[in-house]
Design a protein around this motif. Structure first.
Motif, PDB file in Angstrom:
ATOM      1  N   VAL A  87       0.824  -1.212   0.000  1.00 46.54           N
ATOM      2  CA  VAL A  87       0.000   0.000   0.000  1.00 46.54           C
ATOM      3  C   VAL A  87       0.859   1.262   0.000  1.00 46.54           C
ATOM      4  O   VAL A  87       0.628   2.204  -0.765  1.00 46.54           O
ATOM      5  CB  VAL A  87      -0.960  -0.011   1.208  1.00 46.54           C
ATOM      6  CG1 VAL A  87      -1.703   1.319   1.311  1.00 46.54           C
ATOM      7  CG2 VAL A  87      -1.939  -1.172   1.087  1.00 46.54           C
ATOM      8  N   VAL A  88       1.866   1.286   0.853  1.00 46.61           N
ATOM      9  CA  VAL A  88       2.655   2.510   1.053  1.00 46.61           C
ATOM     10  C   VAL A  88       3.912   2.543   0.188  1.00 46.61           C
ATOM     11  O   VAL A  88       4.485   3.597  -0.057  1.00 46.61           O
ATOM     12  CB  VAL A  88       3.022   2.656   2.548  1.00 46.61           C
ATOM     13  CG1 VAL A  88       3.725   3.976   2.815  1.00 46.61           C
ATOM     14  CG2 VAL A  88       1.782   2.563   3.403  1.00 46.61           C
ATOM     15  N   SER A 146       0.138   9.718   1.909  1.00 47.02           N
ATOM     16  CA  SER A 146      -1.269   9.644   2.300  1.00 47.02           C
ATOM     17  C   SER A 146      -1.582   8.398   3.113  1.00 47.02           C
ATOM     18  O   SER A 146      -2.406   8.418   4.027  1.00 47.02           O
ATOM     19  CB  SER A 146      -2.147   9.697   1.047  1.00 47.02           C
ATOM     20  OG  SER A 146      -1.835   8.606   0.184  1.00 47.02           O
ATOM     21  N   GLY A 147      -0.929   7.276   2.802  1.00 46.37           N
ATOM     22  CA  GLY A 147      -1.185   6.043   3.548  1.00 46.37           C
ATOM     23  C   GLY A 147      -0.219   5.809   4.669  1.00 46.37           C
ATOM     24  O   GLY A 147      -0.266   4.762   5.326  1.00 46.37           O
ATOM     25  N   ALA A 160       8.681   4.243  12.701  1.00 43.45           N
ATOM     26  CA  ALA A 160       9.369   5.539  12.691  1.00 43.45           C
ATOM     27  C   ALA A 160       9.617   6.014  11.263  1.00 43.45           C
ATOM     28  O   ALA A 160       9.487   7.206  10.957  1.00 43.45           O
ATOM     29  CB  ALA A 160      10.690   5.425  13.457  1.00 43.45           C
ATOM     30  N   ALA A 161       9.960   5.080  10.371  1.00 44.05           N
ATOM     31  CA  ALA A 161      10.174   5.450   8.969  1.00 44.05           C
ATOM     32  C   ALA A 161       8.880   5.937   8.326  1.00 44.05           C
ATOM     33  O   ALA A 161       8.874   6.911   7.562  1.00 44.05           O
ATOM     34  CB  ALA A 161      10.743   4.253   8.201  1.00 44.05           C
ATOM     35  N   LEU A 162       7.769   5.258   8.637  1.00 41.88           N
ATOM     36  CA  LEU A 162       6.482   5.688   8.085  1.00 41.88           C
ATOM     37  C   LEU A 162       6.074   7.050   8.645  1.00 41.88           C
ATOM     38  O   LEU A 162       5.523   7.891   7.917  1.00 41.88           O
ATOM     39  CB  LEU A 162       5.416   4.638   8.405  1.00 41.88           C
ATOM     40  CG  LEU A 162       5.589   3.270   7.718  1.00 41.88           C
ATOM     41  CD1 LEU A 162       4.566   2.282   8.236  1.00 41.88           C
ATOM     42  CD2 LEU A 162       5.485   3.425   6.210  1.00 41.88           C
ATOM     43  N   LEU A 163       6.371   7.263   9.948  1.00 42.70           N
ATOM     44  CA  LEU A 163       6.068   8.572  10.530  1.00 42.70           C
ATOM     45  C   LEU A 163       6.918   9.663   9.889  1.00 42.70           C
ATOM     46  O   LEU A 163       6.445  10.774   9.621  1.00 42.70           O
ATOM     47  CB  LEU A 163       6.286   8.531  12.038  1.00 42.70           C
ATOM     48  CG  LEU A 163       5.956   9.818  12.810  1.00 42.70           C
ATOM     49  CD1 LEU A 163       4.494  10.186  12.634  1.00 42.70           C
ATOM     50  CD2 LEU A 163       6.307   9.663  14.275  1.00 42.70           C
ATOM     51  N   GLY A 164       8.193   9.342   9.631  1.00 41.18           N
ATOM     52  CA  GLY A 164       9.039  10.311   8.942  1.00 41.18           C
ATOM     53  C   GLY A 164       8.553  10.601   7.532  1.00 41.18           C
ATOM     54  O   GLY A 164       8.589  11.742   7.067  1.00 41.18           O
ATOM     55  N   ALA A 165       8.055   9.569   6.837  1.00 40.63           N
ATOM     56  CA  ALA A 165       7.506   9.793   5.496  1.00 40.63           C
ATOM     57  C   ALA A 165       6.266  10.668   5.568  1.00 40.63           C
ATOM     58  O   ALA A 165       6.034  11.514   4.690  1.00 40.63           O
ATOM     59  CB  ALA A 165       7.175   8.446   4.851  1.00 40.63           C
ATOM     60  N   GLN A 205       5.833  13.033   7.703  1.00 38.43           N
ATOM     61  CA  GLN A 205       6.305  14.391   7.952  1.00 38.43           C
ATOM     62  C   GLN A 205       7.150  14.938   6.802  1.00 38.43           C
ATOM     63  O   GLN A 205       7.581  16.087   6.844  1.00 38.43           O
ATOM     64  CB  GLN A 205       7.134  14.427   9.251  1.00 38.43           C
ATOM     65  CG  GLN A 205       6.348  14.122  10.497  1.00 38.43           C
ATOM     66  CD  GLN A 205       5.359  15.217  10.830  1.00 38.43           C
ATOM     67  OE1 GLN A 205       5.580  16.366  10.489  1.00 38.43           O
ATOM     68  NE2 GLN A 205       4.259  14.855  11.483  1.00 38.43           N
ATOM     69  N   GLY A 206       7.417  14.104   5.809  1.00 37.67           N
ATOM     70  CA  GLY A 206       8.202  14.567   4.667  1.00 37.67           C
ATOM     71  C   GLY A 206       9.665  14.187   4.716  1.00 37.67           C
ATOM     72  O   GLY A 206      10.428  14.573   3.831  1.00 37.67           O
ATOM     73  N   TYR A 207      10.113  13.411   5.712  1.00 40.34           N
ATOM     74  CA  TYR A 207      11.497  12.983   5.812  1.00 40.34           C
ATOM     75  C   TYR A 207      11.607  11.553   5.261  1.00 40.34           C
ATOM     76  O   TYR A 207      11.598  10.561   6.001  1.00 40.34           O
ATOM     77  CB  TYR A 207      11.977  13.042   7.268  1.00 40.34           C
ATOM     78  CG  TYR A 207      11.997  14.442   7.813  1.00 40.34           C
ATOM     79  CD1 TYR A 207      13.087  15.272   7.589  1.00 40.34           C
ATOM     80  CD2 TYR A 207      10.909  14.945   8.522  1.00 40.34           C
ATOM     81  CE1 TYR A 207      13.102  16.570   8.072  1.00 40.34           C
ATOM     82  CE2 TYR A 207      10.912  16.246   9.008  1.00 40.34           C
ATOM     83  CZ  TYR A 207      12.017  17.048   8.778  1.00 40.34           C
ATOM     84  OH  TYR A 207      12.038  18.335   9.259  1.00 40.34           O
TER      85      TYR A 207
END
Length: 769
Positions: free
Chosen positions: A31-32, A140-141, A194-199, A201-203
């Motif tokens: 999905v992501v 978005s996902g 953490a990687a998905l959270l960074g994505a 936020q744009g990181y």
């Protein structure tokens, strides 16, 4: 038997959960499109065979325990039939033999296959990541995927802790390897979250980093499994001692259960000190309060990270998840004082000193050692300890770098093959630049290294400015805009222009700084060129000495001629003007020769004007006023204008009318001179009048003397005779004797201090004394 059945059921449940976890992370990847989710899926898939191996070994042990129970029941009944089911090799105990065969062959083979899986998957994944461009997960996902990941991590953490708790017991030791592996999977899922959270936020680079860390962990696990396999072959089996399987990772166990290291440390302390240190009250207190103390310290550090202290003269920029918090403070900027923020790592504050003056040194290299500077330090005297700064020697606290100074071609001199100058000159140029921060956002976030960027731009402006500059010579009025003499009197102009250009470049790059000072700390040739430079200076000084000697001789000669050099030159110009007019008057019947002569006189006068102009400029540089030479320059310019007018008139010019005027001007200048010719003329005039008046007086006196002689010749002759004695003996006393000389006796007093010939005269008869 019941214990092994429970372990088997626990292993089967772990395998199902492992499969579910891998399926969920695979769905997140689809999905992501997160590379970290792909790496985490492959890591979770590797845990499924481990749980199945634990279940299989537990089942074998369950059968073995059931078999041993049956045999023990038969033996307890006292029947001899129980012996027929045993022999020395245990062939008649199939469950025991099966368990031994599994531990001897299947476990090592599984260890190797499991290590190959991790190594192969890690290498393939690393190759896939290196060949594929950095992809950005779908933002978005990312938010719902983060929530699912956190839920998975929480469930995996609880199940791994439960499995590790069971694995701490000897009868359930098989679950330890799977529990520690699942704990590492929990950390991987948390990293994926953490990687998905960074994505979100744009990181996006966090996803890339996590996707590389997971296969590296797999490679470490594969290396440890291979080492365990080799060591397990040579490890002795002691009966009754617990055997540790080769697929049980000690590194993963340490990460999953770090508390066991405390027990090992306590045992080491007991061994070193010789008594039970772990039994003391202090150790017991620390061991009981260690976790609360760590938690309390972490909370204190977290609370302290929520405070921002900005000192006077500083500005802070508040970052929320790595972005400037424009809704806080003054557009994300905090002034001096105490401020609150979200704890780290949600909010971070970056401080900038806006009151300090920052410095960049251009042309300065590494710091020179004490041994290199010792030669320039004065060793004795009143200035002992001070360092000499002579450009002929290496000096200063830092090494001065070479700077290439472009040399533009000299258009006034044609280039020849014998005089080919290099297109550049090497000098030592040290320029300090001082600046202050005016906009902390632009200064801190427009460029990664503002100092380096400003240094490179300043170097570029220096090269651009010095490309047409001269070292020590003026450029003249025709090139007034060109930089000149940056090594001597043009340094102030150079620093002002460099400051203007560097500030313009900083404004163009939008660096948020203000240049407050640009100076030239050192500008000189390299020390290696000192000898050649001194030779040139010596030759120039000798040339100056020769020129000054010639000028002194010329001034002395001109002063002897006319009293002062300027008057002599003006008189010479007047005489030359008279001579030229007389010659042009003689050539008025020959137009071609007349035009040629006028052209030659015009050229010579123009050359004289140019030489006199350069001389006046040189005297002004030396601080001399050049009084009188301005009038000479005006006379030359008037003469040049007259020649140009004569050239325009040609043969129609009235030379006869201008010659008397020129002669009168020359006579007027000659009458004003006070030199040797004027003195000779004055002396000749004086001698003329003296001789003339003397002869006139003698002519007039002769008639009067003749009348006196005729009146009384004797008296006249006596008077003339006495005049002759006055002329012959002008300063001697003379006496007139009115008696006979024979009756006079002369007496001289030689002791008298008066006149040499002074005595007493007495009159006496002849023969008496």
């Amino acid at each position: 038997m019941i214990d092994q059945k429970r372990a088997k059921n626990m292993a089967i449940a772990g395998a199902l959960l492992q499969l579910a976890f891998a399926a969920v992370t695979l769905g997140i990847y689809r999905v992501v499109d997160s590379q970290a989710a792909l790496a985490c899926t492959l890591l979770l898939a590797g845990g499924l065979p481990l749980w199945l191996m634990a279940a299989l070994l537990s089942y074998c042990r369950q059968l073995q325990q059931a078999e041993e129970k049956e045999l023990s029941d038969i033996a307890a009944a006292g029947s001899a039939e129980g012996r027929i089911f045993r022999d020395e090799r245990g062939i008649l105990c199939p469950a025991t033999a099966r368990a031994a065969w599994m531990e001897r062959w299947i476990v090592p083979i599984f260890t190797i296959l499991w290590a190959l899986y991790h190594a192969g998957i890690a290498l393939l994944l690393l190759q896939y990541l290196s060949n594929r461009a950095a992809a950005e997960p779908t933002a978005s996902g990312a938010a719902p995927a983060t929530l699912f990941s956190l839920m998975l991590a929480f469930i995996a953490f609880l199940f791994s802790r439960y499995a590790l708790g069971m694995g701490s017991q000897s009868q359930w030791r098989l679950l330890r390897a799977a529990g520690s592996y699942l704990f590492i999977n929990t950390l991987a899922i948390a990293a994926m979250a953490a990687a998905l959270l960074g994505a979100y936020q744009g990181y996006f680079q966090v996803d890339r980093v996590v996707s590389y860390i997971i296969p590296l962990v797999q490679l470490v696990l594969a290396a440890e499994l291979a080492l365990n396999f080799v060591l397990d072959i040579y490890r002795p089996r002691v009966p009754g001692q617990e055997h540790r399987y080769s697929f049980d990772s000690r590194l993963f166990n340490f990460v999953a259960e770090p508390g066991r290291i405390g027990h090992s440390i306590a045992e080491a302390l007991n061994y070193q000190f010789g008594f039970e240190v772990s039994k003391t009250w202090f150790y017991q207190l620390v061991s009981r309060a260690f976790v609360p103390l760590v938690i309390l310290g972490s909370l204190i550090l977290l609370g302290m990270s929520s405070l921002v202290i900005v000192d006077q003269g500083e500005r802070a920029v508040l970052l929320h998840w790595g972005r400037i918090a424009t809704d806080r403070g003054d557009a994300g900027q905090l002034g001096p004082g105490l401020h609150l923020k979200w704890p780290w790592p949600v909010d971070r504050a970056r401080l900038f000193n806006v009151a300090a003056v920052h410095e960049i040194q251009l042309g300065a290299g590494r710091e020179r050692t004490d041994a290199e500077r010792r030669g320039a330090i004065i060793q004795e005297g009143a200035f002992k300890g001070r360092e000499l700064s002579l450009w002929t020697e290496e000096h200063g606290a830092r090494e001065e770098l070479d700077f290439l100074l472009a040399q533009p071609p000299d258009k006034t001199r044609p280039a020849t093959s014998e005089e080919q100058r290099p297109p550049v000159s090497i000098i030592k140029l040290v320029v300090p630049i001082h600046y202050v921060i005016t906009d902390v956002v632009k200064y801190g976030f427009k460029a990664a290294d503002v100092d380096k960027l400003l240094e490179m731009e300043a170097y570029r402006q220096m090269v651009s400015y010095c490309a047409s500059a001269t070292l020590d010579s003026p450029v003249g009025q025709a090139n007034a805009e060109r930089p000149e003499a940056i090594m001597t009197y043009g340094r102030q102009r150079a620093t002002a222009e460099l400051k203007k250009r560097i500030q313009a470049a900083a404004d163009r790059l939008d660096l948020g700084i203000k240049i407050v000072y640009v100076g030239i700390e050192a500008v000189h040739p390299p020390a290696a060129a000192a000898s050649a430079f001194e030779d040139v200076l010596k030759a120039e000084r000798q040339q100056d000495q020769t020129r000054y000697t010639a000028e002194a001789t010329a001034n002395a000669t001109l002063s002897n001629v006319a009293g002062d050099p300027v008057s002599a030159l003006r008189l010479a110009l007047a005489i030359r003007k008279l001579d030229q007019l007389e010659r042009l008057n003689n050539l008025r019947d020959n137009p071609s020769e007349l035009a040629k002569a006028i052209s030659e006189y015009t050229r010579l006068t123009g050359d004289d004007i140019g030489a006199l102009t350069e001389e006046l400029a040189r005297e002004r540089l030396l601080g001399q006023t050049g009084e009188g030479k301005g009038q000479l320059l005006a006379d030359l310019q008037a003469h040049l204008d007259m020649l140009k007018g004569l050239a325009a008139q040609g043969a129609k010019a009235d030379f006869a009318a201008q010659i008397p005027v020129a002669r009168k001007a020359a006579d007027a200048l000659f009458s004003q001179t006070t030199g040797e010719p004027a003195a000779l003329v004055a002396q000749a005039t004086a001698r003329r009048w003296t001789r003339e008046l003397s002869e006139q007086a003698r002519a007039e006196a002769f008639g009067r003397q003749l009348q006196a002689y005729r009146a009384s010749p004797n008296i006249y002759m006596l008077d003339r005779w006495l005049d002759v004695w006055d002329q012959v003996l002008p300063k001697i006393n003379k006496y007139v004797l009115g008696v006979d000389r024979r009756r006079i006796e002369i007496w001289l007093n030689w002791e008298h201090e008066g006149s040499m010939m002074q005595g007493a005269f007495e009159t006496a008869p002849a023969g008496t004394k």
